[in-house]
Design an enzyme around this catalytic site. Sequence first.
Site, mmCIF file in Angstrom:
data_model
loop_
_atom_site.group_PDB
_atom_site.id
_atom_site.type_symbol
_atom_site.label_atom_id
_atom_site.label_comp_id
_atom_site.label_asym_id
_atom_site.label_seq_id
_atom_site.Cartn_x
_atom_site.Cartn_y
_atom_site.Cartn_z
ATOM 1 N N SER A 52 0.718 -1.093 0.107
ATOM 2 C CA SER A 52 -0.032 0.142 0.459
ATOM 3 C C SER A 52 0.307 1.677 0.142
ATOM 4 O O SER A 52 2.238 1.844 0.546
ATOM 5 C CB SER A 52 -1.011 -0.308 0.991
ATOM 6 O OG SER A 52 -1.382 -1.181 1.194
HETATM 7 N N1 SAM Z 1 -0.189 -5.288 4.414
HETATM 8 C C1 SAM Z 1 0.610 -5.816 2.997
HETATM 9 C C2 SAM Z 1 2.135 -4.903 2.721
HETATM 10 O O1 SAM Z 1 2.390 -4.348 4.106
HETATM 11 O O2 SAM Z 1 3.005 -5.154 2.222
HETATM 12 C C3 SAM Z 1 -0.567 -5.661 1.582
HETATM 13 C C4 SAM Z 1 -1.313 -6.661 1.417
HETATM 14 S S1 SAM Z 1 -1.894 -6.898 -0.396
HETATM 15 C C5 SAM Z 1 -2.505 -5.412 -0.481
HETATM 16 C C6 SAM Z 1 -3.056 -7.804 0.099
HETATM 17 C C7 SAM Z 1 -2.705 -8.710 0.963
HETATM 18 O O3 SAM Z 1 -4.205 -10.547 1.032
HETATM 19 C C8 SAM Z 1 -2.140 -9.758 -0.993
HETATM 20 O O4 SAM Z 1 -1.078 -10.254 -0.481
HETATM 21 C C9 SAM Z 1 -2.991 -10.892 -0.808
HETATM 22 O O5 SAM Z 1 -2.662 -12.258 -0.992
HETATM 23 C C10 SAM Z 1 -4.003 -10.700 0.841
HETATM 24 N N2 SAM Z 1 -5.263 -11.673 0.685
HETATM 25 C C11 SAM Z 1 -5.869 -11.704 0.236
HETATM 26 N N3 SAM Z 1 -7.018 -12.955 0.380
HETATM 27 C C12 SAM Z 1 -6.577 -13.013 2.078
HETATM 28 C C13 SAM Z 1 -7.505 -13.670 3.192
HETATM 29 N N4 SAM Z 1 -8.746 -14.229 3.127
HETATM 30 N N5 SAM Z 1 -6.261 -13.927 3.664
HETATM 31 C C14 SAM Z 1 -4.758 -13.459 4.182
HETATM 32 N N6 SAM Z 1 -4.420 -12.876 3.176
HETATM 33 C C15 SAM Z 1 -5.111 -12.474 1.924
#
Ligand code: SAM
Length: 202
Positions: A52
């Site tokens: 983000s």
């Molecule tokens: N917090 C992260 C960072 O600091 O880089 C950015 C996160 S990215 C915008 C969203 C993440 O959520 C992705 O890596 C995706 O694979 C994960 N995601 C989506 N659905 C999920 C779920 N049900 N459980 C765990 N992770 C999930």
Amino acid sequence: MIEEQLVGRGIQDPATLQAMRLVPRHLFVEDAMRARAYGDHPLPIGAGQTISQPFIVAFMTEALKLHEDARVLEIGTGSGYQAAVLSRMCRRIYTIERIDSLLSKARKLFDRLHYHNIVSRIDDGTEGWPSEAPFDGIIVTAAGPKIPEPLIEQLADPGIMVIPVGDHYTQELKLINKKNGNISVKTIELVRFVDLIGSHGW
Ligand code: SAM
């Protein structure tokens, strides 16, 4: 990044600002993106996911109103940057990711940077982490159509959760406050996140 993008746009919490000063964001992006790591935008991290924008990381972190002794659950480890920022501010971070390749990369960085108060696992984060609940703060960094019920249950009282909720293109960032058995929900920002995929997501 700190002065222009965060302080300049109203981020005031000293702990959030200090944590974001300390964590080397350039290590959490791919080598080819390093020169852009501190820019005012999200960046790709592989597997179709993103890290983000710095302001959104700060805004969501500040909204949690964390104390040093807090235990926080993050859904969506991604690059590990958000978990790393939280780890500089509170006691223990529990972070869940659904994509193996992203989590193994993030774990290597946590080790390298000696962020030993972060525990992580591969799972569907929309189910939360029941064995470690309740959490003083919950931060969901992917967007779903609704607030997952297990996460509301696993929020401590008092406790605060931030989560983007909406369709696949735009979402409202919801602030959920649990206090004295009551739950309040308010919208604090308009955002755009990748999909939250799971039994209580898409
Ligand atoms: N917090 C992260 C960072 O600091 O880089 C950015 C996160 S990215 C915008 C969203 C993440 O959520 C992705 O890596 C995706 O694979 C994960 N995601 C989506 N659905 C999920 C779920 N049900 N459980 C765990 N992770 C999930």
